[in-house]
Scaffold this motif. Structure first.
Motif, PDB file in Angstrom:
ATOM      1  N   PRO A 118       0.809  -1.227   0.000  1.00  0.00           N
ATOM      2  CA  PRO A 118       0.000   0.000   0.000  1.00  0.00           C
ATOM      3  C   PRO A 118       0.842   1.277   0.000  1.00  0.00           C
ATOM      4  N   GLU A 119       2.076   1.201   0.485  1.00  0.00           N
ATOM      5  CA  GLU A 119       2.958   2.370   0.471  1.00  0.00           C
ATOM      6  C   GLU A 119       3.315   2.771  -0.967  1.00  0.00           C
ATOM      7  N   LEU A 120       3.403   1.781  -1.859  1.00  0.00           N
ATOM      8  CA  LEU A 120       3.728   2.059  -3.258  1.00  0.00           C
ATOM      9  C   LEU A 120       2.483   2.421  -4.064  1.00  0.00           C
ATOM     10  N   ALA A 121       1.359   1.826  -3.731  1.00  0.00           N
ATOM     11  CA  ALA A 121       0.071   2.102  -4.385  1.00  0.00           C
ATOM     12  C   ALA A 121       0.165   2.005  -5.912  1.00  0.00           C
ATOM     13  N   ILE A 122       0.757   0.926  -6.381  1.00  0.00           N
ATOM     14  CA  ILE A 122       0.869   0.708  -7.829  1.00  0.00           C
ATOM     15  C   ILE A 122      -0.510   0.372  -8.386  1.00  0.00           C
ATOM     16  N   HIS A 123      -0.852   0.968  -9.490  1.00  0.00           N
ATOM     17  CA  HIS A 123      -2.143   0.724 -10.144  1.00  0.00           C
ATOM     18  C   HIS A 123      -2.022  -0.459 -11.095  1.00  0.00           C
ATOM     19  N   TRP A 124      -1.988  -1.663 -10.525  1.00  0.00           N
ATOM     20  CA  TRP A 124      -1.938  -2.868 -11.341  1.00  0.00           C
ATOM     21  C   TRP A 124      -3.306  -3.079 -11.990  1.00  0.00           C
ATOM     22  N   PRO A 125      -3.346  -3.533 -13.235  1.00  0.00           N
ATOM     23  CA  PRO A 125      -4.629  -3.743 -13.905  1.00  0.00           C
ATOM     24  C   PRO A 125      -5.264  -5.102 -13.594  1.00  0.00           C
ATOM     25  N   LEU A 126      -4.951  -5.677 -12.437  1.00  0.00           N
ATOM     26  CA  LEU A 126      -5.582  -6.922 -12.000  1.00  0.00           C
ATOM     27  C   LEU A 126      -5.602  -6.948 -10.485  1.00  0.00           C
ATOM     28  N   ARG A 127      -6.507  -7.723  -9.942  1.00  0.00           N
ATOM     29  CA  ARG A 127      -6.695  -7.758  -8.485  1.00  0.00           C
ATOM     30  C   ARG A 127      -6.159  -9.025  -7.826  1.00  0.00           C
ATOM     31  N   GLU A 128      -6.264 -10.157  -8.511  1.00  0.00           N
ATOM     32  CA  GLU A 128      -5.850 -11.428  -7.929  1.00  0.00           C
ATOM     33  C   GLU A 128      -4.901 -12.143  -8.891  1.00  0.00           C
ATOM     34  N   PRO A 129      -3.640 -11.725  -8.901  1.00  0.00           N
ATOM     35  CA  PRO A 129      -2.694 -12.305  -9.854  1.00  0.00           C
ATOM     36  C   PRO A 129      -2.225 -13.700  -9.461  1.00  0.00           C
ATOM     37  N   LEU A 130      -1.677 -14.399 -10.440  1.00  0.00           N
ATOM     38  CA  LEU A 130      -0.960 -15.649 -10.192  1.00  0.00           C
ATOM     39  C   LEU A 130       0.450 -15.260  -9.783  1.00  0.00           C
ATOM     40  N   LEU A 131       0.873 -15.706  -8.614  1.00  0.00           N
ATOM     41  CA  LEU A 131       2.177 -15.329  -8.062  1.00  0.00           C
ATOM     42  C   LEU A 131       3.003 -16.563  -7.762  1.00  0.00           C
ATOM     43  N   SER A 132       4.319 -16.410  -7.801  1.00  0.00           N
ATOM     44  CA  SER A 132       5.198 -17.465  -7.284  1.00  0.00           C
ATOM     45  C   SER A 132       5.109 -17.440  -5.762  1.00  0.00           C
ATOM     46  N   ALA A 133       5.562 -18.505  -5.121  1.00  0.00           N
ATOM     47  CA  ALA A 133       5.569 -18.545  -3.654  1.00  0.00           C
ATOM     48  C   ALA A 133       6.419 -17.404  -3.101  1.00  0.00           C
ATOM     49  N   LYS A 134       7.563 -17.145  -3.744  1.00  0.00           N
ATOM     50  CA  LYS A 134       8.462 -16.065  -3.295  1.00  0.00           C
ATOM     51  C   LYS A 134       7.772 -14.713  -3.369  1.00  0.00           C
ATOM     52  N   ASP A 135       7.100 -14.430  -4.496  1.00  0.00           N
ATOM     53  CA  ASP A 135       6.437 -13.140  -4.653  1.00  0.00           C
ATOM     54  C   ASP A 135       5.230 -13.014  -3.732  1.00  0.00           C
ATOM     55  N   GLY A 136       4.537 -14.126  -3.490  1.00  0.00           N
ATOM     56  CA  GLY A 136       3.386 -14.106  -2.598  1.00  0.00           C
ATOM     57  C   GLY A 136       3.751 -13.832  -1.154  1.00  0.00           C
ATOM     58  N   ALA A 137       4.983 -14.154  -0.768  1.00  0.00           N
ATOM     59  CA  ALA A 137       5.436 -13.957   0.616  1.00  0.00           C
ATOM     60  C   ALA A 137       6.363 -12.749   0.764  1.00  0.00           C
TER      61      ALA A 137
END
Length: 188
Positions: free
Chosen positions: A150-169
């Motif tokens: 939330p500090e970065l508040a990037i406007h990604w064009p999707l809400r529930e992406p597919l993530l790797s375990a590393k990126d998800g954590a």
């Protein structure tokens, strides 16, 4: 080639190559050392990477600390939303981001210099991305930053992406503060 510096981030440049089209297809230069040098991107690339991702995938945000990489990113199939985040402590644009759509159809590229985190999400059913790097991949110095910090508040064009375990954590930027590069030091 056109070099667009209106990204709001020092050194981040959107590159619009000249595309020659005819009945056979198209031709373009994706890298020309002298033209890029004249356009303000005077770097040596040492590694090329290629990824393929299904729609909805989000890769990132990633950076290397000990061996920071500059990256020239392009989509060769499909479309992505590509993001650069300034993670250089003390930078006037620390924590700010720039995003651009890169696609096989628009041929645009983004150059992201060392000292920035990078990530992208796939907008099409599938995308293939190629990027050139100014330093070799060093897994020991890689960090991941939470994609939806939330500090970065990037406007990604999707809400529930597919993530790797590393990126998800991945932690938020604030949790990594003491490890981040300092503006003006160490190639950042």
């Amino acid at each position: 080639m056109k070099f667009h510096r209106d990204t709001g981030l020092e050194g981040v440049v959107r590159v619009e190559p000249r595309v020659f089209r005819d009945s056979r297809g198209f031709f373009l230069e994706t890298w020309h050392r002298e033209k890029f040098r004249q356009g303000g991107i005077d770097v040596d690339f040492v590694q090329d990477n290629h990824s393929r991702s299904v729609g909805g995938t989000l890769r990132g945000l990633h950076a290397q600390l000990a061996n920071p990489q500059g990256k020239l990113v392009r989509a060769v199939e499909g479309a992505i939303w590509d993001v650069a985040v300034d993670i250089r402590r003390g930078s006037p644009t620390f924590g700010r981001w720039y995003g651009a759509e890169l696609s096989a159809g628009n041929f645009h590229q983004v150059y992201i210099p060392p000292g920035y985190a990078h990530g992208f999400c796939v907008l099409s059913d599938m995308a293939q991305v190629e990027y050139k790097c100014t330093a070799f991949y060093d897994p020991a110095s890689e960090i991941a930053i939470r994609w939806d910090d939330p500090e970065l508040a990037i406007h990604w064009p999707l809400r529930e992406p597919l993530l790797s375990a590393k990126d998800g954590a991945a932690p938020g930027l604030a949790e990594l503060m003491e490890r981040l590069p300092v503006y003006g030091e160490g190639g950042a």
